[in-house]
Write a protein that holds these residues in place. Structure first.
Motif, mmCIF file in Angstrom:
data_model
loop_
_atom_site.group_PDB
_atom_site.id
_atom_site.type_symbol
_atom_site.label_atom_id
_atom_site.label_comp_id
_atom_site.label_asym_id
_atom_site.label_seq_id
_atom_site.Cartn_x
_atom_site.Cartn_y
_atom_site.Cartn_z
ATOM 1 N N ARG A 172 -13.865 24.696 13.971
ATOM 2 C CA ARG A 172 -14.260 26.097 13.882
ATOM 3 C C ARG A 172 -15.027 26.316 12.570
ATOM 4 N N THR A 173 -16.015 27.183 12.620
ATOM 5 C CA THR A 173 -16.791 27.515 11.436
ATOM 6 C C THR A 173 -15.902 28.173 10.386
ATOM 7 N N GLN A 174 -16.100 27.798 9.125
ATOM 8 C CA GLN A 174 -15.367 28.446 8.045
ATOM 9 C C GLN A 174 -16.132 29.658 7.537
ATOM 10 N N VAL A 175 -15.393 30.707 7.212
ATOM 11 C CA VAL A 175 -15.978 31.934 6.674
ATOM 12 C C VAL A 175 -15.288 32.258 5.352
ATOM 13 N N LEU A 176 -15.968 33.051 4.542
ATOM 14 C CA LEU A 176 -15.376 33.548 3.306
ATOM 15 C C LEU A 176 -14.984 35.003 3.530
ATOM 16 N N VAL A 177 -13.678 35.273 3.452
ATOM 17 C CA VAL A 177 -13.172 36.638 3.591
ATOM 18 C C VAL A 177 -13.285 37.318 2.231
ATOM 19 N N LEU A 178 -13.898 38.501 2.214
ATOM 20 C CA LEU A 178 -14.212 39.201 0.966
ATOM 21 C C LEU A 178 -13.862 40.685 1.082
ATOM 22 N N PRO A 179 -13.632 41.349 -0.063
ATOM 23 C CA PRO A 179 -13.542 42.814 -0.021
ATOM 24 C C PRO A 179 -14.882 43.389 0.437
ATOM 25 N N CYS A 201 -10.895 29.829 8.929
ATOM 26 C CA CYS A 201 -11.732 29.614 10.111
ATOM 27 C C CYS A 201 -12.084 30.972 10.705
ATOM 28 N N ASP A 202 -13.175 31.024 11.448
ATOM 29 C CA ASP A 202 -13.666 32.312 11.945
ATOM 30 C C ASP A 202 -12.677 33.009 12.869
ATOM 31 N N VAL A 212 -17.911 36.343 5.931
ATOM 32 C CA VAL A 212 -19.280 35.850 5.981
ATOM 33 C C VAL A 212 -19.243 34.337 6.204
ATOM 34 N N PRO A 213 -19.977 33.820 7.204
ATOM 35 C CA PRO A 213 -19.995 32.363 7.420
ATOM 36 C C PRO A 213 -20.511 31.623 6.189
ATOM 37 N N VAL A 214 -19.966 30.422 5.983
ATOM 38 C CA VAL A 214 -20.374 29.589 4.844
ATOM 39 C C VAL A 214 -20.941 28.282 5.387
#
Length: 303
Positions: A163-170, A243-244, A258-260
């Motif tokens: 699965r694509t990794q994403v960065l979870v952000l405020p 993961c997304d 946001v995807p990385v």
């Protein structure tokens, strides 16, 4: 014919590397060579050419491989079915998961129940920072854990597609408006870390301290659960790699993802304790492999 000889040949044919074949079968490289020589002697011809630089199948090996692969898969399915019948695929199988139980896991649960009406699966969320402990403490019979897994007392079963990794952000973070991030962008954002109940090698993969090109990544707070991690992000203490599908499951209005690109996909595998094999665990592993499209060769035998 010794089934282990076939397993050794199939592993070498698929890996084209004796070391990786041995790791896959949980035996030494020399044991793989011994089993392969025995099979070649039994057949009366060489199946593999091996030099110091590469391994490749001989014409005879190339001819034999697809037929043996099909025959072996059928034989393993028959043996697993017999094992399940003998041990009784009945009762409750407790399966742990990290983050979220996505559609792949639920499909395996449905398939398991359809094939084994006497058995049922209970899904149990396990701590983000303790991927292996619940299996060792017998809180669950098996667990779906994030790779890597380098634990000699645990069996690694089928590995699910990445699965694509994403960065979870405020939502107010400067990077939150981007459509996609590069791995180098992680150097500009503290990452929420993982409590040291998880092995260091595992923590360094899921909360890295350097980008692939060597830039330092600031460290955020260390957490034990996924909910704690999301809360830390919402409070502005840093970003979180997930993961997304897990990020989508934990969506809330004050965070975004946001995807990385430039970092490996996230992979989940089924693990269980080597001393607590059971027909139920093997039946669920096969259901998971089949419903996720994982080759049955991913169900690694223990010699």
């Amino acid at each position: 014919m010794d089934l282990r000889e076939l397993e050794a040949f199939l592993a070498v044919a698929e890996e084209l590397h004796f070391g990786r074949a041995g790791a896959r079968l949980y035996v030494s490289q020399s044991r793989v060579s011994q089993l392969l020589r025995s099979l070649e002697h039994r057949i009366g011809g060489r199946l593999v050419d091996r030099t110091s630089r590469r391994v490749r199948l001989t014409p005879l090996g190339q001819e034999l491989f697809p037929e043996l692969r099909t025959a072996y898969d059928r034989l393993r399915a028959t043996l697993d079915s017999a094992c399940a019948s003998a041990q009784g695929v009945r009762g409750v199988l407790r399966v742990g998961f990290q983050g979220s139980a996505d559609e792949r896991i639920l499909a395996a649960v449905t398939a398991f129940r359809a094939r084994h009406p006497g058995g049922t699966v209970e899904l149990v969320e396990i701590p983000y920072a303790d991927p292996f402990g619940p299996v060792r403490r017998q809180e669950v019979d098996a667990a779906l854990a994030l790779l890597p897994v380098a634990e000699p007392d645990l069996v690694v079963g089928p590995v699910l597609p990445g699965r694509t990794q994403v960065l979870v952000l405020p939502v107010r973070h400067p990077l939150a408006t981007r459509d996609v991030l590069d791995a180098a962008d992680l150097a500009g954002c503290p990452l929420v870390g993982i409590a040291d109940t998880a092995p260091r090698y595992w923590r360094e993969v899921h909360a890295p301290r350097r980008t692939p090109d060597g830039r330092a990544i600031p460290a955020g707070p260390a957490v034990s659960t996924t909910q704690e991690a999301i809360a830390a992000v919402a409070a502005g203490h840093g970003g979180l790699l997930l993961c997304d599908t897990t990020a989508a499951y934990h969506r809330r209005p004050d965070v975004t993802s946001v995807p990385v690109r430039g970092i490996p996909d996230s992979h989940v595998t089924l693990i269980w304790h080597r001393d607590r094999d059971s027909g139920r665990v093997h039946a669920f592993a096969r259901a998971l492999a089949q419903t996720s499209g994982t080759p049955e060769s991913a169900l690694r035998p223990v010699l």
